[in-house]
Design a protein around this motif. Structure first.
Motif, PDB file in Angstrom:
ATOM      1  N   SER A 180       0.539  -1.256   0.151  1.00 29.79           N
ATOM      2  CA  SER A 180      -0.084  -0.064  -0.134  1.00 29.79           C
ATOM      3  C   SER A 180       0.641   1.296  -0.077  1.00 29.79           C
ATOM      4  CB  SER A 180      -0.956  -0.162   1.310  1.00 29.79           C
ATOM      5  OG  SER A 180      -0.062  -0.046   2.233  1.00 29.79           O
ATOM      6  N   PHE A 181       0.199   1.986  -0.972  1.00 28.94           N
ATOM      7  CA  PHE A 181       0.472   3.468  -0.967  1.00 28.94           C
ATOM      8  C   PHE A 181      -0.446   4.829   0.255  1.00 28.94           C
ATOM      9  CE2 PHE A 181       2.913   6.719  -3.120  1.00 28.94           C
ATOM     10  CZ  PHE A 181       3.421   6.940  -2.582  1.00 28.94           C
ATOM     11  N   GLU A 182      -0.468   5.187   0.747  1.00 27.28           N
ATOM     12  CA  GLU A 182      -0.665   6.378   0.860  1.00 27.28           C
ATOM     13  C   GLU A 182      -0.553   8.093   1.213  1.00 27.28           C
ATOM     14  OE1 GLU A 182      -3.128   5.169   4.562  1.00 27.28           O
ATOM     15  OE2 GLU A 182      -4.156   3.878   3.617  1.00 27.28           O
ATOM     16  N   LEU A 183      -0.960   8.977   1.310  1.00 30.58           N
ATOM     17  CA  LEU A 183      -0.639  10.500   1.107  1.00 30.58           C
ATOM     18  C   LEU A 183      -2.111  10.685   1.969  1.00 30.58           C
ATOM     19  CD1 LEU A 183       1.031  10.931  -1.880  1.00 30.58           C
ATOM     20  CD2 LEU A 183       2.004  10.331   0.622  1.00 30.58           C
ATOM     21  N   SER A 184      -1.385  10.995   2.748  1.00 27.53           N
ATOM     22  CA  SER A 184      -2.526  12.570   3.443  1.00 27.53           C
ATOM     23  C   SER A 184      -2.090  14.373   3.855  1.00 27.53           C
ATOM     24  CB  SER A 184      -2.436  11.966   5.378  1.00 27.53           C
ATOM     25  OG  SER A 184      -3.384  10.604   5.355  1.00 27.53           O
ATOM     26  N   ARG A 185      -2.727  14.938   4.272  1.00 28.36           N
ATOM     27  CA  ARG A 185      -2.966  16.877   3.649  1.00 28.36           C
ATOM     28  C   ARG A 185      -2.450  16.897   6.034  1.00 28.36           C
ATOM     29  NH1 ARG A 185      -0.407  20.383   0.360  1.00 28.36           N
ATOM     30  NH2 ARG A 185      -1.874  19.780  -1.922  1.00 28.36           N
ATOM     31  N   ASN A 186      -1.454  17.104   6.009  1.00 25.47           N
ATOM     32  CA  ASN A 186      -1.052  17.945   7.173  1.00 25.47           C
ATOM     33  C   ASN A 186      -1.542  19.740   7.653  1.00 25.47           C
ATOM     34  OD1 ASN A 186      -1.050  18.178   9.895  1.00 25.47           O
ATOM     35  ND2 ASN A 186       0.777  17.566  10.372  1.00 25.47           N
ATOM     36  N   GLY A 187      -2.296  20.118   6.889  1.00 22.93           N
ATOM     37  CA  GLY A 187      -2.306  21.389   6.586  1.00 22.93           C
ATOM     38  C   GLY A 187      -1.879  21.922   5.071  1.00 22.93           C
ATOM     39  N   VAL A 188      -0.414  22.517   4.894  1.00 20.49           N
ATOM     40  CA  VAL A 188      -0.231  22.322   3.261  1.00 20.49           C
ATOM     41  C   VAL A 188       0.752  21.330   3.399  1.00 20.49           C
ATOM     42  CG1 VAL A 188      -0.403  24.641   3.718  1.00 20.49           C
ATOM     43  CG2 VAL A 188       1.814  24.318   4.021  1.00 20.49           C
ATOM     44  N   ARG A 189       1.261  20.391   4.048  1.00 21.18           N
ATOM     45  CA  ARG A 189       2.463  19.250   4.418  1.00 21.18           C
ATOM     46  C   ARG A 189       1.855  18.189   3.797  1.00 21.18           C
ATOM     47  NH1 ARG A 189       7.358  21.141   5.804  1.00 21.18           N
ATOM     48  NH2 ARG A 189       7.498  22.828   6.615  1.00 21.18           N
ATOM     49  N   ILE A 190       2.536  17.303   2.969  1.00 22.76           N
ATOM     50  CA  ILE A 190       1.989  16.277   2.690  1.00 22.76           C
ATOM     51  C   ILE A 190       2.482  14.810   3.486  1.00 22.76           C
ATOM     52  CG2 ILE A 190       1.591  14.340   0.949  1.00 22.76           C
ATOM     53  CD1 ILE A 190       1.131  16.027  -1.321  1.00 22.76           C
ATOM     54  N   GLN A 191       2.144  14.059   3.751  1.00 25.43           N
ATOM     55  CA  GLN A 191       3.175  12.400   4.734  1.00 25.43           C
ATOM     56  C   GLN A 191       1.996  11.507   4.447  1.00 25.43           C
ATOM     57  OE1 GLN A 191       2.396  14.431   8.799  1.00 25.43           O
ATOM     58  NE2 GLN A 191       0.641  13.420   8.914  1.00 25.43           N
ATOM     59  N   VAL A 212       7.166   8.957   4.020  1.00 26.09           N
ATOM     60  CA  VAL A 212       6.431  10.002   2.463  1.00 26.09           C
ATOM     61  C   VAL A 212       6.457  11.427   3.343  1.00 26.09           C
ATOM     62  CG1 VAL A 212       5.948  10.033   0.763  1.00 26.09           C
ATOM     63  CG2 VAL A 212       6.281   8.163   1.927  1.00 26.09           C
ATOM     64  N   ARG A 213       6.678  11.958   2.585  1.00 24.57           N
ATOM     65  CA  ARG A 213       7.276  13.446   2.923  1.00 24.57           C
ATOM     66  C   ARG A 213       6.854  14.654   2.191  1.00 24.57           C
ATOM     67  NH1 ARG A 213      11.472  16.682   7.119  1.00 24.57           N
ATOM     68  NH2 ARG A 213      13.474  16.169   5.723  1.00 24.57           N
ATOM     69  N   SER A 214       6.487  15.510   2.150  1.00 20.85           N
ATOM     70  CA  SER A 214       6.613  16.589   1.071  1.00 20.85           C
ATOM     71  C   SER A 214       7.670  17.719   1.191  1.00 20.85           C
ATOM     72  CB  SER A 214       5.300  17.522   1.109  1.00 20.85           C
ATOM     73  OG  SER A 214       5.276  18.211   2.338  1.00 20.85           O
ATOM     74  N   ILE A 215       9.159  18.331   0.446  1.00 20.51           N
ATOM     75  CA  ILE A 215       9.375  19.114   1.033  1.00 20.51           C
ATOM     76  C   ILE A 215       9.464  20.439   0.341  1.00 20.51           C
ATOM     77  CG2 ILE A 215      11.828  19.544   0.177  1.00 20.51           C
ATOM     78  CD1 ILE A 215      11.751  17.141   2.040  1.00 20.51           C
ATOM     79  N   HIS A 216       9.407  21.474   1.179  1.00 24.39           N
ATOM     80  CA  HIS A 216       9.292  22.892   0.745  1.00 24.39           C
ATOM     81  C   HIS A 216      10.016  23.658   0.064  1.00 24.39           C
ATOM     82  CE1 HIS A 216       4.696  21.888   1.937  1.00 24.39           C
ATOM     83  NE2 HIS A 216       5.181  20.799   2.195  1.00 24.39           N
ATOM     84  N   LEU A 217      11.615  23.373   0.310  1.00 24.04           N
ATOM     85  CA  LEU A 217      12.392  23.973   0.022  1.00 24.04           C
ATOM     86  C   LEU A 217      12.912  24.177  -1.192  1.00 24.04           C
ATOM     87  CD1 LEU A 217      14.708  23.884   3.129  1.00 24.04           C
ATOM     88  CD2 LEU A 217      13.617  25.746   2.181  1.00 24.04           C
ATOM     89  N   MET A 218      13.768  25.262  -1.677  1.00 26.53           N
ATOM     90  CA  MET A 218      13.568  24.873  -3.138  1.00 26.53           C
ATOM     91  C   MET A 218      15.149  25.590  -3.965  1.00 26.53           C
ATOM     92  SD  MET A 218      11.055  27.031  -6.085  1.00 26.53           S
ATOM     93  CE  MET A 218      11.859  28.296  -5.103  1.00 26.53           C
ATOM     94  N   ALA A 219      16.196  24.374  -4.432  1.00 30.39           N
ATOM     95  CA  ALA A 219      17.851  24.684  -4.443  1.00 30.39           C
ATOM     96  C   ALA A 219      17.877  26.552  -4.469  1.00 30.39           C
ATOM     97  CB  ALA A 219      18.001  24.162  -5.242  1.00 30.39           C
ATOM     98  N   GLY A 220      19.057  27.037  -3.503  1.00 32.86           N
ATOM     99  CA  GLY A 220      19.934  28.175  -4.230  1.00 32.86           C
ATOM    100  C   GLY A 220      18.644  29.572  -3.154  1.00 32.86           C
ATOM    101  N   THR A 221      17.608  28.617  -2.059  1.00 35.35           N
ATOM    102  CA  THR A 221      16.652  29.909  -1.634  1.00 35.35           C
ATOM    103  C   THR A 221      16.618  29.070  -0.470  1.00 35.35           C
ATOM    104  OG1 THR A 221      14.886  31.305  -1.063  1.00 35.35           O
ATOM    105  CG2 THR A 221      14.625  29.080  -2.684  1.00 35.35           C
ATOM    106  N   SER A 222      16.559  29.410   0.789  1.00 38.33           N
ATOM    107  CA  SER A 222      15.933  29.264   2.128  1.00 38.33           C
ATOM    108  C   SER A 222      14.825  29.293   2.547  1.00 38.33           C
ATOM    109  CB  SER A 222      16.943  30.341   3.460  1.00 38.33           C
ATOM    110  OG  SER A 222      16.367  31.414   3.569  1.00 38.33           O
ATOM    111  N   LEU A 223      14.105  30.105   1.526  1.00 37.71           N
ATOM    112  CA  LEU A 223      12.385  30.749   1.807  1.00 37.71           C
ATOM    113  C   LEU A 223      11.521  29.465   0.964  1.00 37.71           C
ATOM    114  CD1 LEU A 223      12.445  34.114   0.087  1.00 37.71           C
ATOM    115  CD2 LEU A 223      12.658  33.951   2.555  1.00 37.71           C
ATOM    116  N   PRO A 224      10.788  29.071   2.425  1.00 38.13           N
ATOM    117  CA  PRO A 224       9.664  28.258   1.970  1.00 38.13           C
ATOM    118  C   PRO A 224       8.504  28.500   0.804  1.00 38.13           C
ATOM    119  CG  PRO A 224       8.799  28.565   3.664  1.00 38.13           C
ATOM    120  CD  PRO A 224      10.661  29.738   3.478  1.00 38.13           C
ATOM    121  N   THR A 225       8.289  27.203   0.477  1.00 43.25           N
ATOM    122  CA  THR A 225       7.059  27.106  -1.014  1.00 43.25           C
ATOM    123  C   THR A 225       5.702  27.175   0.282  1.00 43.25           C
ATOM    124  OG1 THR A 225       7.391  24.921  -1.419  1.00 43.25           O
ATOM    125  CG2 THR A 225       8.904  26.925  -2.676  1.00 43.25           C
TER     126      THR A 225
END
Length: 237
Positions: A145-156, A168-181
């Motif tokens: 099985s493979f399941e994804l759920s929402r926790n606010g804007v994040r995925i786990q 499994v978890r979402s990543i909210h950072l882009m290369a070259g910046t410290s500002l989260p997406t």
């Protein structure tokens, strides 16, 4: 009162650079994973079309089956509950390995209230459990099985495999910046705190895998990565 310009120049410069390079934006990889991973560009993903294969490196998601979107609504006094379901399936292939059959269903749930001019919509996916639920069957083996759920804007979520589970978890950072997406820039698969695969959701997409993985585990993670790439996050959660 006007603000001095000089202290703002670094921030303005960073914003300009980010805007100028947005077409080449990539998810940020951890230093350890970056040095031990192999990267594959994705084709057939942006824009996603279910009548064409999705490919990255030696891996192909073929025989796309999109079941369409099924929707319903239930009025409860001043609140209207709305739900939509989207089944999809495909076959993940590569040379020298049995195919992985994948069947998924994504769900979107919300509650709406108020008149049309002042309609308020509340996302219920975080309260309703997984917004994506998949079964992955490698060859003649039992399905994981493979399941994804929402926790606010994040995925786990969690991916089961014969070799053990992946967190499994979402990543909210882009290369070259410290500002989260605000929306996920990528989704990574970890075991015992070690990143073994990562799906870059920016632009046309990329899939990164740990070089130490054997071929059997790679095609299984490729199938999970394809499931993530096929998600329409504006609908699925």
């Amino acid at each position: 009162m006007s603000m001095p310009l000089m202290p703002l120049l670094p921030a303005i410069g960073s914003a300009v650079v980010a805007l100028a390079g947005c077409s080449m934006a990539e998810v940020r990889l951890s230093d350890g994973f970056s040095s031990r991973s192999i990267s594959y560009e994705v084709s057939g993903y942006s824009p996603r079309r279910f009548n064409q294969p999705l490919r990255f490196g030696p891996y192909s998601a073929l025989e796309m089956r999109d079941g369409g979107i099924f929707s319903t609504s239930i009025p409860l006094r001043s609140v209207e509950l709305q739900g939509s379901w989207r089944p999809f399936a495909f076959t993940q292939t590569t040379t020298g390995q049995p195919p992985v059959e994948v069947r998924c269903q994504s769900t979107a749930l919300s509650a709406e209230t108020g008149r049309d001019s002042r309609r308020l919509s509340i996302d219920l996916n975080a309260l309703a459990g997984p917004f994506m639920d998949c079964g992955l069957r490698p060859g003649n083996n039992s399905a994981g099985s493979f399941e994804l759920s929402r926790n606010g804007v994040r995925i786990q979520g969690m991916l089961e495999s014969e070799s053990g589970p992946y967190a499994v978890r979402s990543i909210h950072l882009m290369a070259g910046t410290s500002l989260p997406t605000s929306e996920p820039a990528g989704v990574e698969f970890q075991r015992d705190g070690k990143v073994l695969a990562l799906v870059d959701l920016l632009n046309s997409g990329r899939v990164h895998m740990d070089r130490s993985l054997d071929e059997h585990e790679r095609i299984y993670l490729a199938a999970a990565a394809s499931s993530v790439l096929m998600l329409d996050l504006s609908f699925d959660g």
